[in-house]
Design a protein around this motif. Structure first.
Motif, PDB file in Angstrom:
ATOM      1  N   PHE A   1      33.026  36.051  36.040  1.00 20.68           N
ATOM      2  CA  PHE A   1      34.301  36.412  36.655  1.00 20.68           C
ATOM      3  C   PHE A   1      35.462  36.141  35.691  1.00 20.68           C
ATOM      4  O   PHE A   1      36.596  36.503  35.964  1.00 20.68           O
ATOM      5  CB  PHE A   1      34.531  35.618  37.950  1.00 20.68           C
ATOM      6  N   ILE A   2      35.185  35.493  34.571  1.00 19.83           N
ATOM      7  CA  ILE A   2      36.232  35.097  33.618  1.00 19.83           C
ATOM      8  C   ILE A   2      36.586  36.290  32.732  1.00 19.83           C
ATOM      9  O   ILE A   2      35.738  36.797  31.995  1.00 19.83           O
ATOM     10  CB  ILE A   2      35.760  33.916  32.749  1.00 19.83           C
ATOM     11  N   PRO A   3      37.846  36.753  32.792  1.00 22.73           N
ATOM     12  CA  PRO A   3      38.238  37.905  31.962  1.00 22.73           C
ATOM     13  C   PRO A   3      38.517  37.477  30.517  1.00 22.73           C
ATOM     14  O   PRO A   3      38.959  36.355  30.266  1.00 22.73           O
ATOM     15  CB  PRO A   3      39.527  38.387  32.622  1.00 22.73           C
TER      16      PRO A   3
ATOM     17  N   MET B   1      38.408  41.665  46.725  1.00 25.66           N
ATOM     18  CA  MET B   1      37.692  42.253  45.611  1.00 25.66           C
ATOM     19  C   MET B   1      37.907  41.392  44.364  1.00 25.66           C
ATOM     20  O   MET B   1      38.972  40.829  44.170  1.00 25.66           O
ATOM     21  CB  MET B   1      38.173  43.675  45.346  1.00 25.66           C
ATOM     22  N   LYS B   2      36.856  41.330  43.532  1.00 23.61           N
ATOM     23  CA  LYS B   2      36.891  40.580  42.277  1.00 23.61           C
ATOM     24  C   LYS B   2      36.449  41.494  41.151  1.00 23.61           C
ATOM     25  O   LYS B   2      35.840  42.536  41.380  1.00 23.61           O
ATOM     26  CB  LYS B   2      35.909  39.400  42.328  1.00 23.61           C
TER      27      LYS B   2
ATOM     28  N   ASP C   1      32.309  38.221  48.017  1.00 23.95           N
ATOM     29  CA  ASP C   1      31.111  37.395  48.179  1.00 23.95           C
ATOM     30  C   ASP C   1      30.005  37.740  47.183  1.00 23.95           C
ATOM     31  O   ASP C   1      28.872  37.295  47.323  1.00 23.95           O
ATOM     32  CB  ASP C   1      30.587  37.499  49.611  1.00 23.95           C
ATOM     33  N   TYR C   2      30.353  38.507  46.146  1.00 24.92           N
ATOM     34  CA  TYR C   2      29.371  38.923  45.132  1.00 24.92           C
ATOM     35  C   TYR C   2      28.801  37.697  44.408  1.00 24.92           C
ATOM     36  O   TYR C   2      29.536  36.772  44.058  1.00 24.92           O
ATOM     37  CB  TYR C   2      30.042  39.861  44.125  1.00 24.92           C
TER      38      TYR C   2
END
Length: 93
Positions: free
Chosen positions: A34-36, A1-2, A25-26
């Motif tokens: 995806f960068i917090p 999970m991401k 795989d999203y």
């Protein structure tokens, strides 16, 4: 999970205060990364799409933009001080 973070496509400003969880795989859609954001950034928090990082507002600008709009009057401050004194006297008994 991401985790996926959302930003507005026009302003690039962070949308919401939390990320959504997605499968490994999203595939990102426009306005997602995806960068917090780093901890401690002040709003508005903007995603720099060129450098692929979040940028917050500097402290001085944030304080200037979030300062109380009205200064408390001297009369209001005096009344508050008197109320505090009366309360202190009442509590002493």
């Amino acid at each position: 999970m991401k985790l996926v973070w959302n930003f507005d496509l026009q302003s690039k400003q962070l949308v919401g205060t939390s990320a959504k969880e997605v499968s490994d795989d999203y595939v990102l859609e426009d306005g997602e990364t995806f960068i917090p954001p780093e901890t401690g950034l002040l709003s508005p928090i903007i995603f720099d799409t060129d450098n692929q990082k979040w940028v917050g507002t500097d402290t001085d600008t944030w304080l200037k933009n979030n300062a109380p709009k009205e200064k408390l009057s001297d009369e209001y401050i005096a009344i508050a001080a008197l109320a505090k004194q009366v309360l202190a006297i009442q509590l002493k008994g």
